[in-house]
Motif scaffolding. Structure first.
Motif, PDB file in Angstrom:
ATOM      1  N   UNK A   1       0.836  -1.213   0.000  1.00 22.15           N
ATOM      2  CA  UNK A   1       0.000   0.000   0.000  1.00 22.15           C
ATOM      3  C   UNK A   1       0.868   1.260   0.000  1.00 22.15           C
ATOM      4  N   UNK A   2       1.982   1.191  -0.727  1.00 25.15           N
ATOM      5  CA  UNK A   2       2.848   2.345  -0.858  1.00 25.15           C
ATOM      6  C   UNK A   2       3.805   2.567   0.287  1.00 25.15           C
ATOM      7  N   UNK A   3       3.768   1.712   1.294  1.00 23.42           N
ATOM      8  CA  UNK A   3       4.650   1.851   2.446  1.00 23.42           C
ATOM      9  C   UNK A   3       5.717   0.765   2.441  1.00 23.42           C
ATOM     10  N   UNK A   4       6.923   1.139   2.881  1.00 25.51           N
ATOM     11  CA  UNK A   4       8.029   0.188   2.933  1.00 25.51           C
ATOM     12  C   UNK A   4       7.824  -0.769   4.096  1.00 25.51           C
ATOM     13  N   UNK A   5       7.766  -2.078   3.787  1.00 32.35           N
ATOM     14  CA  UNK A   5       7.587  -3.082   4.843  1.00 32.35           C
ATOM     15  C   UNK A   5       8.873  -3.852   5.114  1.00 32.35           C
ATOM     16  N   UNK A   6       9.808  -3.837   4.177  1.00 37.63           N
ATOM     17  CA  UNK A   6      11.092  -4.502   4.390  1.00 37.63           C
ATOM     18  C   UNK A   6      12.090  -3.985   3.366  1.00 37.63           C
ATOM     19  N   UNK A   7      13.378  -4.182   3.686  1.00 42.17           N
ATOM     20  CA  UNK A   7      14.461  -3.764   2.793  1.00 42.17           C
ATOM     21  C   UNK A   7      15.461  -4.909   2.658  1.00 42.17           C
TER      22      UNK A   7
ATOM     23  N   UNK B   1       2.193  -8.716 -28.708  1.00 44.16           N
ATOM     24  CA  UNK B   1       2.432  -9.945 -27.948  1.00 44.16           C
ATOM     25  C   UNK B   1       3.900 -10.069 -27.558  1.00 44.16           C
ATOM     26  N   UNK B   2       4.557  -8.920 -27.323  1.00 46.84           N
ATOM     27  CA  UNK B   2       5.993  -8.913 -27.070  1.00 46.84           C
ATOM     28  C   UNK B   2       6.328  -9.666 -25.784  1.00 46.84           C
ATOM     29  N   UNK B   3       7.449 -10.403 -25.834  1.00 43.91           N
ATOM     30  CA  UNK B   3       7.939 -11.145 -24.676  1.00 43.91           C
ATOM     31  C   UNK B   3       8.819 -10.226 -23.846  1.00 43.91           C
ATOM     32  N   UNK B   4       8.435 -10.002 -22.600  1.00 44.18           N
ATOM     33  CA  UNK B   4       9.198  -9.137 -21.712  1.00 44.18           C
ATOM     34  C   UNK B   4       9.439  -9.852 -20.381  1.00 44.18           C
ATOM     35  N   UNK B   5      10.542  -9.479 -19.742  1.00 41.18           N
ATOM     36  CA  UNK B   5      10.849 -10.026 -18.421  1.00 41.18           C
ATOM     37  C   UNK B   5      10.061  -9.259 -17.367  1.00 41.18           C
ATOM     38  N   UNK B   6       9.369  -9.995 -16.504  1.00 39.44           N
ATOM     39  CA  UNK B   6       8.522  -9.406 -15.471  1.00 39.44           C
ATOM     40  C   UNK B   6       8.998  -9.880 -14.098  1.00 39.44           C
ATOM     41  N   UNK B   7       9.147  -8.934 -13.176  1.00 44.34           N
ATOM     42  CA  UNK B   7       9.534  -9.245 -11.804  1.00 44.34           C
ATOM     43  C   UNK B   7       8.420  -8.827 -10.852  1.00 44.34           C
ATOM     44  N   UNK B   8       8.056  -9.736  -9.961  1.00 43.83           N
ATOM     45  CA  UNK B   8       7.052  -9.446  -8.929  1.00 43.83           C
ATOM     46  C   UNK B   8       7.618  -9.802  -7.563  1.00 43.83           C
ATOM     47  N   UNK B   9       7.095  -9.164  -6.510  1.00 42.39           N
ATOM     48  CA  UNK B   9       7.535  -9.411  -5.136  1.00 42.39           C
ATOM     49  C   UNK B   9       6.323  -9.797  -4.300  1.00 42.39           C
ATOM     50  N   UNK B  10       6.453 -10.901  -3.552  1.00 45.37           N
ATOM     51  CA  UNK B  10       5.324 -11.326  -2.713  1.00 45.37           C
ATOM     52  C   UNK B  10       5.413 -10.660  -1.334  1.00 45.37           C
ATOM     53  N   UNK B  11       4.453 -10.980  -0.487  1.00 48.04           N
ATOM     54  CA  UNK B  11       4.365 -10.321   0.818  1.00 48.04           C
ATOM     55  C   UNK B  11       5.522 -10.678   1.740  1.00 48.04           C
ATOM     56  N   UNK B  12       6.222 -11.789   1.447  1.00 46.49           N
ATOM     57  CA  UNK B  12       7.381 -12.150   2.260  1.00 46.49           C
ATOM     58  C   UNK B  12       8.665 -11.477   1.771  1.00 46.49           C
ATOM     59  N   UNK B  13       8.577 -10.672   0.698  1.00 50.00           N
ATOM     60  CA  UNK B  13       9.747  -9.956   0.204  1.00 50.00           C
ATOM     61  C   UNK B  13      10.582 -10.715  -0.788  1.00 50.00           C
TER      62      UNK B  13
END
Length: 800
Positions: A282-288, A612-624
């Motif tokens: 929610x826009x707040x830093x939870x871990x680094x 339909x371009x192939x791109x690299x996607x990075x996602x972060x879960x709630x555990x960081x």
């Protein structure tokens, strides 16, 4: 009595003159057979007539109008002979030049015939050609070093090659695909010694005859070959980061031709990275998470080929060739990870990785030409190639501050292979003897079988009691069958207009099986891909060309492999076997001009939209923990221009350069992301010939920052210097080169901005390299006609 117009025509023809002469070898006093005799207008430098000499050296140019002309006589192995101020009178008499003496070319070394000096870069009808063997800074390097200097291409510090801002390209070797490229283009290019490369061809608008290769174009690496005779050579280089040893053997006599080359190299690279990622909720830093990584990489590789061709007769030719390659690479790395959160973690991982790669290609080709015209031709081609790759890693984890206690162990094995079998047949039919209307048709079938088998064991307590983790293992089999047919018609008009219209129909069947999880899927699609080119020549020196094409690019195993790399538990990487192909529309307008003095200018504007371009996607879960994979999730649009020029201010000095400017747009409706920017690239190259067979050369390039779908990366630059000394009697050449001598590392900063994380990182890699190369040649060759060898070129796969 004949009609009056016929009498006038006869009288007019009788007033035309003819120019005659005999061309002789000045040293041996013998006729020069089949020399080219050109008649030029001295004011415009345009060719207005010409012929070739007979077996006795005689020539006759008939039908010459009154005026003043220049006659230029040329033949391989001789210096051009120019006769100025050839006066032809109005009375139509014969102008006899008598005996014309030609001198042997002073650049003929030890019976090796050398013709006029080729420019570093040539602009041909459908491609830009970089003559790598004319660039002395390549000595002792690799194919990566060569491609850095090719106009229109960009090579980043990681070895990723892009053309007009896109990495959707196909790299061929001698007009055919190679299994050496199957896994990773950047890794494969480091295995090929620069000494083997004669030229690099860049085809930005491939015709329908090519496979419907990806969005940007084709890069064709041409290796060195010889003419008639027996030749060979040995080359060696030592450097601060790479040592090479290789050789070649070439034999061609009458109907038989044998070419072989091989060699090996030892190299070492090192570098590291630093990254800080803030995980958001929610826009707040939870871990680094802060990570510092350092690595050392040592590798050995070998590459070789043998080719045998035989002319059954003047119209039929067969050939077989085989090539092989192998690489072994060991990497030691250390990564410190510090997590600041409600559950802080601090640990260090020592990782030892091994990569082993073997590849092999076998080709058969048959070519038949017809007596009606050399343009009429039928070819049958077959190819089998295979790439086997094995990798494994083992890691030990220690808590920070480091102690002698190992609290986690992990090891992994990953085997993958790609097999490919291709059959292709093509036919070219000219509709006129003047070769102005030509039809090309052909069909091809490709069967690919890609497999991956990976297993992982770990010991969470840090003991030696490893246990397999079934959730991180899988056996994968992927089969792809591609059938395609094409037709292309091209013509030239008397007013120097050129037209080419073609289309390619491709049908693809896919069967995939995750054996361990009993998951299967199939896919089938077909595409019609048109290609249209219109060109106009203004004399022999200028050309304007417009092209539209539609292309397709299928993902290769680099993108498809579902292997999950957990070596960094905070940054997981995997492929995606469910990827669909990319589809692209491309429009290109180019203008080229050159002068007899050696000045060349090529200007191009283009637009490309990849759906339909192939791109690299990075996602972060709630555990960081971040996960990176590839998805068909974006539309990639690039609009740009490229300007290339080369000139020779004086005979001994050549200078060339290129400038490219792109406007890039990456848009993903699924992720609600749009990223766009202007980018540019500059490339300069200059060479100077000095007395006593000494030459100097310098080159450099700069590439501005690039955008990614989720962020951007900084620009980078490259420069190098080289000097060469030739010892002609000993047939030895010594070259000293320095790449980035005043800078040890190249650093690239990467910034990623998403709703779930913010990442700032930098990667640095060693870039300074000093090397000394020695080349020794033996044997001799003579002028002889080489017939073009046909090759299969599967250029439809997207490689990493």
């Amino acid at each position: 009595m004949p009609p009056v117009p016929a009498i006038q025509t006869t009288i007019k023809a009788s007033l035309k003159a003819k120019i005659t002469g005999v061309v002789m070898d000045a040293a041996q006093n013998k006729p020069v057979e089949f020399a080219t005799v050109a008649l030029l207008n001295p004011k415009t430098e345009k060719i207005v007539g010409g012929t070739t000499t007979s077996e006795s050296g005689k020539f006759t140019i008939s039908g010459v109008d009154a005026g003043v002309y220049r006659v230029v006589i040329s033949f391989i192995g001789y210096e051009n002979k120019t006769i100025n101020t050839v006066q032809v009178g109005s009375e139509g008499a014969e102008v006899a030049l008598g005996v014309v003496q030609m001198q042997t070319d002073s650049r003929t070394l030890n019976e090796v015939v050398v013709t006029a000096e080729k420019p570093l870069v040539e602009d041909k009808d459908d491609r830009l050609v970089y003559n790598a063997d004319k660039d002395i800074t390549n000595s002792g390097g690799t194919a990566i070093d060569v491609l850095k200097k090719v106009p229109l291409l960009t090579v980043d510090p990681d070895g990723t090659v892009t053309l007009k801002g896109s990495s959707s390209i196909k790299v061929l070797i001698n007009n055919k695909p190679s299994s050496i490229m199957a896994r990773s283009i950047s890794e494969a290019l480091q295995m090929i010694p620069a000494e083997l490369i004669k030229s690099v061809e860049v085809v930005t608008a491939p015709s329908a005859k090519y496979d419907a290769e990806g969005t940007a174009g084709v890069i064709n690496i041409i290796t060195k070959n010889q003419l008639q005779g027996l030749t060979g050579g040995v080359n060696a280089s030592v450097g601060s980061r790479r040592n090479n040893l290789g050789g070649n053997f070439n034999f061609k006599q009458n109907k038989l031709s044998i070419t072989s080359y091989g060699g090996g190299n030892v190299n070492n690279y090192f570098g590291g990275s630093e990254t800080m990622r803030q995980n958001l909720l929610d826009g707040q830093v939870i871990s680094t998470i802060e990570q510092i990584n350092a690595y050392k990489n040592k590798g050995r590789s070998g590459f070789g080929s043998v080719s045998v061709d035989y002319d059954l007769d003047s119209l039929n030719r067969i050939g077989v060739d085989a090539s092989f390659g192998g690489e072994g690479r060991n990497t030691n790395s250390t990564r410190d990870t510090r997590v600041t959160s409600d559950d802080p973690q601090n640990f260090r991982r020592y990782n030892y990785t091994q990569n082993r790669n073997r590849n092999m290609d076998v080709n058969f080709n048959y070519t038949k030409t017809f007596k009606r015209s050399t343009e009429q031709e039928y070819t049958f081609l077959a190819q089998y190639n295979r790439n086997n790759n094995h990798s494994n890693y083992s890691l030990n984890q220690f808590p920070l501050p480091e102690s002698e206690v190992i609290d986690y162990r992990e090891r992994n094995n990953n085997d993958n292979q790609q097999k490919e079998f291709t059959i292709q047949t093509d036919y070219t039919h000219p509709f006129s003897t003047v070769k102005r209307r030509i039809l090309e048709v052909g069909t091809k079938a490709i069967l690919r079988d890609v497999g991956s088998d990976y297993r992982l064991e770990n010991a969470p307590d840090g003991s030696l009691n490893y246990r397999e983790d079934p959730t991180r293992a899988n056996t994968f089999d992927y089969q792809q069958w591609v059938w395609s047919s094409y037709a292309s018609f091209r013509m030239r008009t008397s007013k120097m207009w050129g037209f080419s219209l073609g289309g390619r129909m491709e049908m693809t069947n896919i069967n995939a099986n995750f054996i361990s999880t009993s998951t299967k899927f199939t896919d089938r699609y077909q595409n019609f891909l048109p290609n249209v080119t219109i060109s106009k020549r203004f004399g022999e020196e200028r050309r304007l060309k417009l092209n539209y094409s539609q292309r397709i690019q299928r993902p290769s195993i680099f993108y498809l492999n579902p292997y999950v790399n957990y070596s960094d538990p905070k940054n997981i990487q995997t492929g995606n076997p469910y990827l669909d192909p990319e589809l692209a529309h491309s429009v290109e307008l180019s203008y080229s001009t050159f002068t007899k003095g050696g000045t060349t200018v090529n200007a191009m504007v283009f637009g490309r939209q990849t759906n339909n371009a192939i791109e690299r996607i990075t996602t972060v879960d709630t555990s960081g923990i971040s996960s990176s994979t590839y998805r068909n999730i974006a539309q990639n649009s690039t609009y740009g221009m490229n300007l290339f020029g080369s000139a020779r201010p004086v005979k001994q000095w050549n200078i060339s350069g290129s400038f490219g400017l792109n406007y890039n747009i990456l848009n993903s409706n699924a992720l609600n992301i749009t990223n766009e920017n202007w980018s540019y690239r500059v490339n300069l190259n200059t060479s100077l010939q000095l007395p006593h067979d000494i030459s100097l050369q310098a080159n450099g390039s700069y590439n501005s920052r690039r955008i990614l779908l989720q962020g951007q990366s900084s620009g980078f630059y490259y420069y190098g210097f080289s000097g060469r000394k030739e010892f002609k009697k000993q047939k030895v050449t010594i070259t000293a080169s320095a790449e980035n001598p005043f800078r040890r590392y190249n650093t690239i900063a990467t910034l990623l901005r998403t709703p779930t994380f913010i990442s700032d990182g930098s990667n640095y890699n060693v870039i300074r390299n000093i090397r000394l190369s020695v080349n020794w040649r033996f044997g001799k060759m003579n002028a002889g006609q080489n017939r073009e060898k046909k090759k299969i070129s599967n250029d439809d796969g997207k490689r990493g």
